[in-house]
Scaffold this motif. Structure first.
Motif, PDB file in Angstrom:
ATOM      1  N   VAL A 134      16.124 -64.896  14.910  1.00 28.18           N
ATOM      2  CA  VAL A 134      16.217 -64.148  16.167  1.00 28.18           C
ATOM      3  C   VAL A 134      14.875 -64.006  16.876  1.00 28.18           C
ATOM      4  CG1 VAL A 134      18.245 -62.893  15.366  1.00 28.18           C
ATOM      5  CG2 VAL A 134      15.974 -61.836  15.121  1.00 28.18           C
ATOM      6  N   LEU A 135      13.783 -64.386  16.217  1.00 29.77           N
ATOM      7  CA  LEU A 135      12.471 -64.332  16.855  1.00 29.77           C
ATOM      8  C   LEU A 135      12.221 -65.576  17.710  1.00 29.77           C
ATOM      9  CD1 LEU A 135      10.031 -62.976  14.116  1.00 29.77           C
ATOM     10  CD2 LEU A 135      10.308 -62.028  16.414  1.00 29.77           C
ATOM     11  N   VAL A 136      11.543 -65.370  18.841  1.00 25.35           N
ATOM     12  CA  VAL A 136      11.090 -66.508  19.639  1.00 25.35           C
ATOM     13  C   VAL A 136       9.963 -67.211  18.887  1.00 25.35           C
ATOM     14  CG1 VAL A 136      11.673 -65.388  21.828  1.00 25.35           C
ATOM     15  CG2 VAL A 136       9.363 -65.115  20.876  1.00 25.35           C
ATOM     16  N   PRO A 137       9.733 -68.496  19.131  1.00 24.01           N
ATOM     17  CA  PRO A 137       8.538 -69.145  18.576  1.00 24.01           C
ATOM     18  C   PRO A 137       7.285 -68.367  18.998  1.00 24.01           C
ATOM     19  CG  PRO A 137      10.037 -70.775  19.469  1.00 24.01           C
ATOM     20  CD  PRO A 137      10.579 -69.441  19.873  1.00 24.01           C
ATOM     21  N   GLY A 138       6.425 -68.090  18.047  1.00 28.22           N
ATOM     22  CA  GLY A 138       5.248 -67.275  18.313  1.00 28.22           C
ATOM     23  C   GLY A 138       5.501 -65.791  18.165  1.00 28.22           C
ATOM     24  N   GLY A 139       6.779 -65.412  17.893  1.00 25.57           N
ATOM     25  CA  GLY A 139       7.127 -64.001  17.770  1.00 25.57           C
ATOM     26  C   GLY A 139       6.529 -63.344  16.537  1.00 25.57           C
ATOM     27  N   ARG A 140       6.462 -62.016  16.578  1.00 25.46           N
ATOM     28  CA  ARG A 140       5.797 -61.242  15.538  1.00 25.46           C
ATOM     29  C   ARG A 140       6.797 -60.615  14.569  1.00 25.46           C
ATOM     30  NH1 ARG A 140       0.887 -57.992  18.474  1.00 25.46           N
ATOM     31  NH2 ARG A 140       0.176 -59.694  19.793  1.00 25.46           N
ATOM     32  N   ARG A 205       3.621 -64.259  11.997  1.00 32.39           N
ATOM     33  CA  ARG A 205       4.163 -64.877  13.201  1.00 32.39           C
ATOM     34  C   ARG A 205       5.052 -66.064  12.840  1.00 32.39           C
ATOM     35  NH1 ARG A 205       2.322 -63.739  18.366  1.00 32.39           N
ATOM     36  NH2 ARG A 205       0.475 -62.428  18.523  1.00 32.39           N
ATOM     37  N   LYS A 206       6.061 -66.265  13.666  1.00 30.80           N
ATOM     38  CA  LYS A 206       6.865 -67.478  13.588  1.00 30.80           C
ATOM     39  C   LYS A 206       6.103 -68.570  14.336  1.00 30.80           C
ATOM     40  CE  LYS A 206      11.381 -69.308  15.033  1.00 30.80           C
ATOM     41  NZ  LYS A 206      12.713 -68.928  15.592  1.00 30.80           N
ATOM     42  N   PRO A 207       5.743 -69.654  13.680  1.00 24.70           N
ATOM     43  CA  PRO A 207       4.933 -70.674  14.339  1.00 24.70           C
ATOM     44  C   PRO A 207       5.625 -71.279  15.564  1.00 24.70           C
ATOM     45  CG  PRO A 207       4.987 -71.018  11.962  1.00 24.70           C
ATOM     46  CD  PRO A 207       6.021 -69.977  12.277  1.00 24.70           C
ATOM     47  N   VAL A 208       4.801 -71.716  16.490  1.00 17.66           N
ATOM     48  CA  VAL A 208       5.287 -72.465  17.641  1.00 17.66           C
ATOM     49  C   VAL A 208       5.277 -73.941  17.267  1.00 17.66           C
ATOM     50  CG1 VAL A 208       4.860 -73.069  20.056  1.00 17.66           C
ATOM     51  CG2 VAL A 208       4.365 -70.747  19.223  1.00 17.66           C
ATOM     52  N   ILE A 209       6.434 -74.582  17.351  1.00 20.64           N
ATOM     53  CA  ILE A 209       6.529 -76.001  17.000  1.00 20.64           C
ATOM     54  C   ILE A 209       6.263 -76.831  18.252  1.00 20.64           C
ATOM     55  CG2 ILE A 209       7.982 -77.784  16.007  1.00 20.64           C
ATOM     56  CD1 ILE A 209       7.300 -75.501  14.112  1.00 20.64           C
ATOM     57  N   THR A 210       5.247 -77.691  18.182  1.00 24.80           N
ATOM     58  CA  THR A 210       4.912 -78.523  19.350  1.00 24.80           C
ATOM     59  C   THR A 210       5.253 -79.982  19.088  1.00 24.80           C
ATOM     60  OG1 THR A 210       2.653 -78.761  18.507  1.00 24.80           O
ATOM     61  CG2 THR A 210       3.067 -76.973  20.056  1.00 24.80           C
TER      62      THR A 210
END
Length: 210
Positions: A134-140, A205-210
């Motif tokens: 449920v967290l956005v990428p980059g979420g805490r 943090r949930k990592p941001v996948i690039t």
């Protein structure tokens, strides 16, 4: 969705606990979890999901501009949380829910807060997987919990206490959440252990996948 016997039992326990919870936890928050809720609130932002919101003791510490959703198994605890939110003038969507099966879409929240809850959740891996989802990428992800002490005499006392608390209330004192947080794929931003290592605060943090 069918609930496990452990979940049904947990709801029953927390409904019974609800009327006296604030009185019971106040002493522990002053002397054991000192400053923990303030620590969480200072790091929470945006669209916040409070998992196991209980009687709403985190609500005073969230930023005024944040949007707050809270879930709890216990209708009794939620009744107290709603009264607290009203007294604070704090709009919040407070509803029944299970940490292991969050009734929200993917990437819905900027921050997930879980305070003094994973010590009682039957399946912590399932709960953390749901928080990730449920967290956005980059979420805490912000956690506060009591865990197994680094001091052997205290840990031994915690182990003995669990002989009572686990069968009666499903509450564990020798668990630790951080290894499961890392195994779930979160990146640790900061973590601190206090009170002979028996209390841990985790900011991940949930990592941001690039």
């Amino acid at each position: 969705m069918d609930e496990s016997p452990a979940t049904v039992k947990a709801r029953r326990v927390w409904d019974r606990t609800a009327p006296g919870y604030d009185r019971q936890i106040q002493f522990l928050e002053r002397h054991w979890f000192t400053g923990g809720r303030e620590w969480l609130g200072a790091r929470a932002e945006g669209r916040i999901l409070d998992v196991g919101v209980g009687t709403g003791r985190n609500l005073p510490h969230y930023p005024p501009a944040a949007t707050v959703t809270g879930i709890d198994l216990s209708p009794g605890m939620l009744d107290h949380a709603r009264r607290r939110a009203a007294a604070l003038g704090r709009p919040a969507d407070l509803r029944e829910g299970d940490a292991e099966n969050l009734a929200f879409g993917d990437a819905r929240f900027d921050t997930v807060v879980c305070a003094l809850v994973l010590c009682t959740v039957p399946d912590r891996r399932a709960a953390l997987a749901e928080m990730w989802r449920v967290l956005v990428p980059g979420g805490r992800l912000l956690l506060l919990d009591h865990i197994g002490s680094t001091w052997p005499p205290v840990r031994a006392a915690q182990w003995l206490l669990e002989r009572i608390t686990v069968p009666t209330a499903g509450e564990h004192f020798t668990r630790r959440q951080r290894p499961l947080v890392e195994a779930a794929g979160f990146t640790i931003v900061e973590a601190v252990r206090l009170k002979a290592g028996s209390v841990e605060r985790v900011h991940a943090r949930k990592p941001v996948i690039t």
